[in-house]
Write a protein that holds these residues in place. Structure first.
Motif, PDB file in Angstrom:
ATOM      1  N   VAL A  56      81.782  22.209  11.961  1.00 29.28           N
ATOM      2  CA  VAL A  56      80.820  22.333  13.057  1.00 29.28           C
ATOM      3  C   VAL A  56      80.457  20.925  13.512  1.00 29.28           C
ATOM      4  O   VAL A  56      80.070  20.084  12.700  1.00 29.28           O
ATOM      5  CB  VAL A  56      79.545  23.085  12.607  1.00 29.28           C
ATOM      6  CG1 VAL A  56      78.532  23.149  13.738  1.00 29.28           C
ATOM      7  CG2 VAL A  56      79.903  24.472  12.106  1.00 29.28           C
ATOM      8  N   GLU A  57      80.609  20.690  14.814  1.00 27.29           N
ATOM      9  CA  GLU A  57      80.230  19.406  15.393  1.00 27.29           C
ATOM     10  C   GLU A  57      79.501  19.685  16.694  1.00 27.29           C
ATOM     11  O   GLU A  57      80.113  20.154  17.661  1.00 27.29           O
ATOM     12  CB  GLU A  57      81.451  18.531  15.631  1.00 27.29           C
ATOM     13  CG  GLU A  57      82.109  18.081  14.339  1.00 27.29           C
ATOM     14  CD  GLU A  57      83.181  17.031  14.559  1.00 27.29           C
ATOM     15  OE1 GLU A  57      83.234  16.439  15.640  1.00 27.29           O
ATOM     16  OE2 GLU A  57      83.963  16.824  13.619  1.00 27.29           O
ATOM     17  N   GLY A  58      78.195  19.422  16.705  1.00 30.30           N
ATOM     18  CA  GLY A  58      77.403  19.692  17.906  1.00 30.30           C
ATOM     19  C   GLY A  58      77.413  21.171  18.222  1.00 30.30           C
ATOM     20  O   GLY A  58      77.011  21.991  17.409  1.00 30.30           O
ATOM     21  N   GLU A  59      77.923  21.502  19.414  1.00 28.46           N
ATOM     22  CA  GLU A  59      77.975  22.898  19.840  1.00 28.46           C
ATOM     23  C   GLU A  59      79.393  23.452  19.780  1.00 28.46           C
ATOM     24  O   GLU A  59      79.776  24.301  20.582  1.00 28.46           O
ATOM     25  CB  GLU A  59      77.416  23.034  21.257  1.00 28.46           C
ATOM     26  CG  GLU A  59      75.928  22.746  21.321  1.00 28.46           C
ATOM     27  CD  GLU A  59      75.353  22.980  22.703  1.00 28.46           C
ATOM     28  OE1 GLU A  59      76.102  23.351  23.627  1.00 28.46           O
ATOM     29  OE2 GLU A  59      74.155  22.793  22.854  1.00 28.46           O
ATOM     30  N   SER A  60      80.186  22.951  18.817  1.00 24.40           N
ATOM     31  CA  SER A  60      81.553  23.446  18.696  1.00 24.40           C
ATOM     32  C   SER A  60      81.913  23.698  17.235  1.00 24.40           C
ATOM     33  O   SER A  60      81.304  23.155  16.317  1.00 24.40           O
ATOM     34  CB  SER A  60      82.545  22.461  19.313  1.00 24.40           C
ATOM     35  OG  SER A  60      82.628  21.281  18.545  1.00 24.40           O
ATOM     36  N   LEU A  61      82.933  24.542  17.059  1.00 21.96           N
ATOM     37  CA  LEU A  61      83.490  24.836  15.747  1.00 21.96           C
ATOM     38  C   LEU A  61      84.972  24.498  15.824  1.00 21.96           C
ATOM     39  O   LEU A  61      85.700  25.033  16.660  1.00 21.96           O
ATOM     40  CB  LEU A  61      83.288  26.305  15.389  1.00 21.96           C
ATOM     41  CG  LEU A  61      83.823  26.798  14.043  1.00 21.96           C
ATOM     42  CD1 LEU A  61      83.307  25.956  12.889  1.00 21.96           C
ATOM     43  CD2 LEU A  61      83.459  28.263  13.839  1.00 21.96           C
ATOM     44  N   ALA A  69      88.959  22.859  18.921  1.00 20.71           N
ATOM     45  CA  ALA A  69      87.523  23.110  18.813  1.00 20.71           C
ATOM     46  C   ALA A  69      87.135  24.168  19.844  1.00 20.71           C
ATOM     47  O   ALA A  69      87.644  24.174  20.966  1.00 20.71           O
ATOM     48  CB  ALA A  69      86.734  21.826  19.048  1.00 20.71           C
ATOM     49  N   PHE A  70      86.233  25.064  19.454  1.00 21.08           N
ATOM     50  CA  PHE A  70      85.780  26.139  20.331  1.00 21.08           C
ATOM     51  C   PHE A  70      84.278  26.007  20.566  1.00 21.08           C
ATOM     52  O   PHE A  70      83.523  25.735  19.637  1.00 21.08           O
ATOM     53  CB  PHE A  70      86.073  27.505  19.694  1.00 21.08           C
ATOM     54  CG  PHE A  70      87.543  27.774  19.541  1.00 21.08           C
ATOM     55  CD1 PHE A  70      88.235  28.452  20.520  1.00 21.08           C
ATOM     56  CD2 PHE A  70      88.229  27.326  18.428  1.00 21.08           C
ATOM     57  CE1 PHE A  70      89.604  28.695  20.394  1.00 21.08           C
ATOM     58  CE2 PHE A  70      89.594  27.560  18.282  1.00 21.08           C
ATOM     59  CZ  PHE A  70      90.280  28.243  19.269  1.00 21.08           C
ATOM     60  N   SER A  71      83.862  26.223  21.808  1.00 21.09           N
ATOM     61  CA  SER A  71      82.451  26.183  22.145  1.00 21.09           C
ATOM     62  C   SER A  71      81.727  27.331  21.449  1.00 21.09           C
ATOM     63  O   SER A  71      82.162  28.492  21.534  1.00 21.09           O
ATOM     64  CB  SER A  71      82.268  26.311  23.664  1.00 21.09           C
ATOM     65  OG  SER A  71      80.916  26.572  23.973  1.00 21.09           O
ATOM     66  N   LEU A  72      80.621  27.025  20.784  1.00 19.59           N
ATOM     67  CA  LEU A  72      79.820  28.071  20.139  1.00 19.59           C
ATOM     68  C   LEU A  72      79.119  28.932  21.187  1.00 19.59           C
ATOM     69  O   LEU A  72      78.748  30.058  20.906  1.00 19.59           O
ATOM     70  CB  LEU A  72      78.783  27.441  19.207  1.00 19.59           C
ATOM     71  CG  LEU A  72      79.343  26.767  17.957  1.00 19.59           C
ATOM     72  CD1 LEU A  72      78.250  25.991  17.229  1.00 19.59           C
ATOM     73  CD2 LEU A  72      80.003  27.782  17.030  1.00 19.59           C
ATOM     74  N   ARG A  73      78.931  28.410  22.389  1.00 15.34           N
ATOM     75  CA  ARG A  73      78.229  29.135  23.452  1.00 15.34           C
ATOM     76  C   ARG A  73      79.141  30.028  24.291  1.00 15.34           C
ATOM     77  O   ARG A  73      78.752  31.108  24.693  1.00 15.34           O
ATOM     78  CB  ARG A  73      77.497  28.162  24.359  1.00 15.34           C
ATOM     79  CG  ARG A  73      76.429  27.382  23.637  1.00 15.34           C
ATOM     80  CD  ARG A  73      75.519  26.628  24.587  1.00 15.34           C
ATOM     81  NE  ARG A  73      74.521  25.891  23.860  1.00 15.34           N
ATOM     82  CZ  ARG A  73      73.447  26.422  23.280  1.00 15.34           C
ATOM     83  NH1 ARG A  73      73.237  27.710  23.345  1.00 15.34           N
ATOM     84  NH2 ARG A  73      72.585  25.666  22.633  1.00 15.34           N
ATOM     85  N   THR A  74      80.367  29.560  24.566  1.00  8.57           N
ATOM     86  CA  THR A  74      81.257  30.302  25.458  1.00  8.57           C
ATOM     87  C   THR A  74      82.510  30.829  24.783  1.00  8.57           C
ATOM     88  O   THR A  74      83.190  31.699  25.332  1.00  8.57           O
ATOM     89  CB  THR A  74      81.702  29.421  26.645  1.00  8.57           C
ATOM     90  OG1 THR A  74      82.544  28.373  26.142  1.00  8.57           O
ATOM     91  CG2 THR A  74      80.514  28.854  27.402  1.00  8.57           C
ATOM     92  N   GLY A  75      82.865  30.266  23.617  1.00 12.89           N
ATOM     93  CA  GLY A  75      84.093  30.655  22.935  1.00 12.89           C
ATOM     94  C   GLY A  75      85.331  29.977  23.481  1.00 12.89           C
ATOM     95  O   GLY A  75      86.419  30.134  22.948  1.00 12.89           O
ATOM     96  N   ARG A  76      85.183  29.215  24.548  1.00 15.26           N
ATOM     97  CA  ARG A  76      86.333  28.555  25.160  1.00 15.26           C
ATOM     98  C   ARG A  76      86.830  27.406  24.286  1.00 15.26           C
ATOM     99  O   ARG A  76      86.036  26.673  23.706  1.00 15.26           O
ATOM    100  CB  ARG A  76      85.963  28.014  26.531  1.00 15.26           C
ATOM    101  CG  ARG A  76      85.726  29.107  27.533  1.00 15.26           C
ATOM    102  CD  ARG A  76      85.570  28.538  28.920  1.00 15.26           C
ATOM    103  NE  ARG A  76      85.402  29.630  29.870  1.00 15.26           N
ATOM    104  CZ  ARG A  76      84.594  29.572  30.900  1.00 15.26           C
ATOM    105  NH1 ARG A  76      83.883  28.481  31.139  1.00 15.26           N
ATOM    106  NH2 ARG A  76      84.496  30.602  31.717  1.00 15.26           N
ATOM    107  N   PRO A  77      88.160  27.226  24.243  1.00 12.24           N
ATOM    108  CA  PRO A  77      88.691  26.073  23.519  1.00 12.24           C
ATOM    109  C   PRO A  77      88.359  24.797  24.281  1.00 12.24           C
ATOM    110  O   PRO A  77      88.409  24.770  25.512  1.00 12.24           O
ATOM    111  CB  PRO A  77      90.193  26.332  23.475  1.00 12.24           C
ATOM    112  CG  PRO A  77      90.468  27.254  24.616  1.00 12.24           C
ATOM    113  CD  PRO A  77      89.219  28.053  24.827  1.00 12.24           C
TER     114      PRO A  77
END
Length: 109
Positions: A56-61, A69-77
């Motif tokens: 986990v880095e900021g708002e991504s996994l 890395a995928f956005s935790l908010r949108t799921g977009r790569p």
């Protein structure tokens, strides 16, 4: 389907993903550094790898295997090699309980 308890807030460690399974759906649950709980599909769309084992880095996994890395908010790569998004699920907090309905996904922005 209704939201089901998957974890308690007290079971989460900040900036660490936890894999849960709800009705056969693998979901990565993350408590970010801002104190917000996120739930995204646990399987990397590039390599069929559990994202909960990633970083986990900021708002991504980030997937540990190939670095997508995928956005935790949108799921977009956010970078290659993945180019398909993962689903993002609505999270309800009830006291210390985290509830997720795997049939309810957030619309991508």
């Amino acid at each position: 389907m209704t939201a089901q308890k998957v974890l308690q807030l007290s079971e989460l460690t900040q900036d660490t993903a936890v894999r849960v399974e709800v009705d056969g759906v693998a979901i990565a649950v993350v408590l970010d550094s801002q104190g917000e709980v996120h739930a995204i599909g646990d399987t990397c769309t590039h390599g069929d790898i559990s994202l909960a084992d990633g970083f986990v880095e900021g708002e991504s996994l980030e997937c540990w295997a190939h670095g997508s890395a995928f956005s935790l908010r949108t799921g977009r790569p956010l970078n290659l090699p993945a180019y398909e998004p993962v689903p993002v699920y609505e999270v309800t907090i009830d006291g210390d309980d985290i509830l997720i309905d795997p049939a309810v996904t957030k619309a991508s922005n």
